[in-house]
Design an enzyme around this catalytic site. Structure first.
Site, PDB file in Angstrom:
ATOM      1  N   GLU A   1     -13.285  14.674 -34.440  1.00 43.92           N
ATOM      2  CA  GLU A   1     -13.041  14.317 -33.041  1.00 43.92           C
ATOM      3  C   GLU A   1     -14.359  14.483 -32.256  1.00 43.92           C
ATOM      4  OE1 GLU A   1      -9.969  13.699 -31.503  1.00 43.92           O
ATOM      5  OE2 GLU A   1      -8.542  14.250 -33.065  1.00 43.92           O
TER       6      GLU A   1
ATOM      7  N   LEU B   1      -7.513   0.547 -27.631  1.00 45.31           N
ATOM      8  CA  LEU B   1      -7.679  -0.410 -28.729  1.00 45.31           C
ATOM      9  C   LEU B   1      -8.713   0.096 -29.721  1.00 45.31           C
ATOM     10  CD1 LEU B   1      -7.520  -3.720 -26.653  1.00 45.31           C
ATOM     11  CD2 LEU B   1      -5.781  -2.873 -28.244  1.00 45.31           C
ATOM     12  N   GLY B   2      -8.633   1.377 -30.035  1.00 47.43           N
ATOM     13  CA  GLY B   2      -9.464   1.918 -31.111  1.00 47.43           C
ATOM     14  C   GLY B   2      -8.875   1.507 -32.449  1.00 47.43           C
TER      15      GLY B   2
ATOM     16  N   LYS C   1      -0.921  13.731 -29.386  1.00 46.59           N
ATOM     17  CA  LYS C   1      -0.381  15.091 -29.560  1.00 46.59           C
ATOM     18  C   LYS C   1      -0.830  16.031 -28.449  1.00 46.59           C
ATOM     19  CE  LYS C   1      -3.062  13.550 -32.350  1.00 46.59           C
ATOM     20  NZ  LYS C   1      -3.493  12.823 -33.526  1.00 46.59           N
TER      21      LYS C   1
ATOM     22  N   LYS D   1       0.181  19.741 -32.984  1.00 49.87           N
ATOM     23  CA  LYS D   1       1.236  19.127 -33.817  1.00 49.87           C
ATOM     24  C   LYS D   1       2.323  20.152 -34.144  1.00 49.87           C
ATOM     25  CE  LYS D   1      -2.170  15.940 -35.745  1.00 49.87           C
ATOM     26  NZ  LYS D   1      -3.204  15.773 -36.797  1.00 49.87           N
TER      27      LYS D   1
ATOM     28  N   VAL E   1       2.095  13.252 -35.073  1.00 48.55           N
ATOM     29  CA  VAL E   1       2.159  14.342 -36.050  1.00 48.55           C
ATOM     30  C   VAL E   1       2.109  13.803 -37.473  1.00 48.55           C
ATOM     31  CG1 VAL E   1       3.499  16.318 -36.876  1.00 48.55           C
ATOM     32  CG2 VAL E   1       3.566  15.711 -34.451  1.00 48.55           C
TER      33      VAL E   1
ATOM     34  N   ILE F   1       3.366   9.921 -42.114  1.00 54.86           N
ATOM     35  CA  ILE F   1       4.600  10.551 -42.594  1.00 54.86           C
ATOM     36  C   ILE F   1       5.656  10.506 -41.501  1.00 54.86           C
ATOM     37  CG2 ILE F   1       5.634  12.654 -43.533  1.00 54.86           C
ATOM     38  CD1 ILE F   1       2.845  13.625 -44.273  1.00 54.86           C
TER      39      ILE F   1
ATOM     40  N   GLY G   1     -17.555  10.062 -39.593  1.00 50.26           N
ATOM     41  CA  GLY G   1     -16.701   9.759 -38.444  1.00 50.26           C
ATOM     42  C   GLY G   1     -15.333  10.418 -38.513  1.00 50.26           C
TER      43      GLY G   1
ATOM     44  N   ALA H   1      -2.198   0.311 -24.550  1.00 53.40           N
ATOM     45  CA  ALA H   1      -3.375   0.896 -23.895  1.00 53.40           C
ATOM     46  C   ALA H   1      -4.143   1.703 -24.929  1.00 53.40           C
ATOM     47  CB  ALA H   1      -2.943   1.789 -22.739  1.00 53.40           C
TER      48      ALA H   1
END
Lengths: 428, 428
Positions: free
Chosen positions: A192, A12-13, A107, A207, A134, A138, A189, A10
């Site tokens: 947020e 699809l960015g 998050k 995070k 987070v 990594i 871009g 769910a």
């Protein structure tokens, strides 16, 4: 070879498309590594017809992510929509309620509802994992929850918002003011939809609250993360901190103290030669300290299609291999409610002020500091600009309360053009 | 709560004692995190009466590690004896043959017998894990095998022998010659019984061969690691490399090329400002590059009681939690035999030579390089010392074969007092 592991995705960015690409292009590698095929059976997103650069025609389409989450042919619900409430929460709850495992990069969702979701998942016998939430690529959740499970963790800290680090390092390298670089980041871009999530420290605070929970066995407590954004950092702060051998970073620190759990996300100075000081652009770094392992430093890309999809796939592969672990590293119903402590671990501080051109002005400031018990490690006064002179002070280690007392006293002196900027100095 | 996980520990040196301490002191924490008690039932070591600073009276004692490995009341055989053959191998085989899981810190054992042991374990349905064998406390095996399982790994590199890094950084900081610092390290107990394992690059080469296997899905191939130790690095090399902005590190690199799998462990120059360049003392660093995740850098203590015991416990906790994964991240019988490639990926090189005081000497050297197709990025000639002058050259990127041709040509010129020192420069 066992039955395939069937994913419902769910969102699809960028990240969702990245996950689809990996599953399609690496089918053999994933199957040989996990011992079973990984398949996508259904997807969901806001707009069905958008070109995402991946072929979705093999997968069932669901307009409603909750319907996707409930499908009988889905084993793992992969939640990449974002948002702390609304569809992401509803669909995650539906997935757990119908016995699916969940992998999420969200998050905000976990910072606000992690405890309830983890409890629900554990009751239902579902795995709920969130490596991608987070520090991007990594594998820090895995390192903390699994690799370092034999440690009492003493401190976790890190730079975990790539956008803020981009802005701060770009201001420094180009000598540009905050507003201009903020606009640049916006054009690229990097921000947020609500930029305050980034520059206000909220995203990074989310995070940090998740890492705290695992590290200290406490319920996620985002509300008690002391948050301070980077919006008030000026190019002068950056240049003058550099002049004293420091870099400014939006740094998160969580540590258990005698007074309770300290969680803070705020702009700090770090030595320019330190691993944190050398972190450029969107790269993230997490430092974990444990009683056995001493100190582990993890560094990597904090965002982007490949790195975030890599983290999602790490969780998916774990589930395919039969991973059996609780969300925060111990059963959610055993997590304790931590007493929140205000950050008062002593530290050196950096002060920047504009001194009015009055006789004895500097003596008054330094006396006020001495009276409050704050001693000076280094000081620089620069040439007067019209009627004020910039003064930089690095203090010796001092408690926050002594510092506040000094700042309050300085405020009453009538020799400063404005309240000083005070930033904590963290050494790793 | 499920039945306890029962450990049998063979080898009670620093690391073994560290593991016993963790299991004793953190019983509650380990149980709440893994969902079951972790218990030691039996131990084995060479001498029963040595004081190890831990209370062993609760545990059964076995003089013979093979007998320990076969005990019915042991679930996990923890092998901390070391050595590629002899008791460590016999006991590990016995443990697998009798259905136990195995956790080992033994890089030599796995570098030589990893393929056979992994196949045996997988046939027997046993888990064989070795986090503590590579890079001490850094959870790098976990990161590579699990966290990055969605990546095609493109390159793995790292500084993985803390003793060599201690020697090299101590030579630099104290300005001392190799022999003196080697003796110092010996006094401090930093060296293996056979020091060539450390300074000859063998120990680090073992570790690199294990990472290669996971990264590229190939059978462990230690015999084809190109090994070069640090014994010939002089204080002049270190000081003059520093003068050009570099540090010398014993660096391992594994990468899959069109010509096959390149594995090398050799002294290299790295930029002093890079993460690798800044690594001091016994700290280890591993860099993992994947097609999705770009680059992850992991840093932490490479040895010592706490860090190594932390890694052992990470594996033990995984098994307690029901981990189900193959030793090298895919079934051992699916690992391919890699074609070994000699290191020929082009790189810049650093050359140090002593030029005789003859007319036209420098011109002859530089012409020889030009004729071989090796172009010069930077050069420094220092003042003559009696009858020779030190010359440092940093080349542009060149193939190893071109470099060898240049060195061969220079050898015939009669203007150098000895063959030049040539070290590869790696940038991360």
């Amino acid at each position: 070879m066992t039955a395939p592991l069937r994913l419902g995705i769910a969102g699809l960015g960028t990240v969702g498309a990245g996950v689809v690409k990996i599953v399609r292009q690496k089918a053999n590698l994933l199957a040989v590594r996990s011992g079973r095929p990984i398949e996508i059976v259904a997807v969901s997103a806001r707009s069905r017809n958008k070109d995402r650069g991946v072929n979705l025609s093999d997968y069932a389409w669901e307009d409603d992510p909750v319907a996707l989450a409930k499908r009988d042919d889905v084993d793992v619900f992969v939640e990449l929509m974002g948002g702390s409430d609304g569809p992401a929460k509803a669909a995650t709850e539906a997935a757990i309620a119908t016995g699916k495992h969940v992998v999420t990069a969200n998050k905000a969702l976990l910072a606000h509802h992690g405890q309830a979701l983890a409890e629900a998942a554990e009751e239902a016998g579902s795995i709920l994992r969130f490596e991608a939430a987070v520090a991007g690529g990594i594998p820090v959740i895995k390192a903390l929850t699994e690799g370092l499970a034999g440690n009492d963790i003493t401190r976790v800290m890190g730079v975990m918002n790539g956008t803020c680090n981009y802005i701060l390092t770009r201001m420094q390298s180009a000598g540009l003011p905050y507003d201009e670089v903020f606009e640049e980041a916006n054009q690229l871009g990097y921000l947020e939809a609500d930029p305050n999530l980034d520059v206000g420290g909220i995203d990074a605070g989310h995070k940090l609250s998740l890492l705290s929970s695992i590290a200290f066995g406490t319920k996620v407590d985002f509300d008690n993360v002391h948050l301070e954004g980077i919006q008030r950092i000026t190019i002068e702060d950056i240049e003058q901190a550099a002049d004293m051998g420091f870099r400014i970073k939006l740094l998160g620190v969580a540590q258990m103290t005698g007074r309770g759990l300290e969680q803070r996300m705020s702009p700090c100075l770090v030595p320019e030669q330190s691993p944190l000081g050398q972190l450029e652009g969107g790269t993230n770094m997490v430092v974990i300290e444990g009683d056995q392992v001493e100190q582990i430093v993890l560094r990597g890309p904090g965002a982007g299609e490949g790195p975030t999809a890599s983290a999602v796939m790490g969780d998916v592969m774990d589930i395919a291999r039969g991973l059996s672990i609780t969300t925060f590293g111990q059963p959610a119903n055993t997590l304790s409610k931590a007493k929140a402590a205000r950050a008062d671990t002593p530290a050196p501080y950096y002060l920047r002020m504009s001194l009015l051109d009055k006789p004895g002005a500097l003596a008054k400031v330094t006396s006020a500091m001495g009276d409050a018990g704050v001693s000076i490690d280094r000081m620089r006064q620069y040439q007067h600009e019209t009627d004020t002179a910039p003064v930089l002070i690095v203090t010796h280690k001092t408690s926050r309360s002594a510092l506040v007392a000094a700042l309050t006293a300085m405020d009453g002196l009538d020799v400063l053009s404005a309240a000083p900027v005070a930033l904590r100095i963290e050494t790793v």
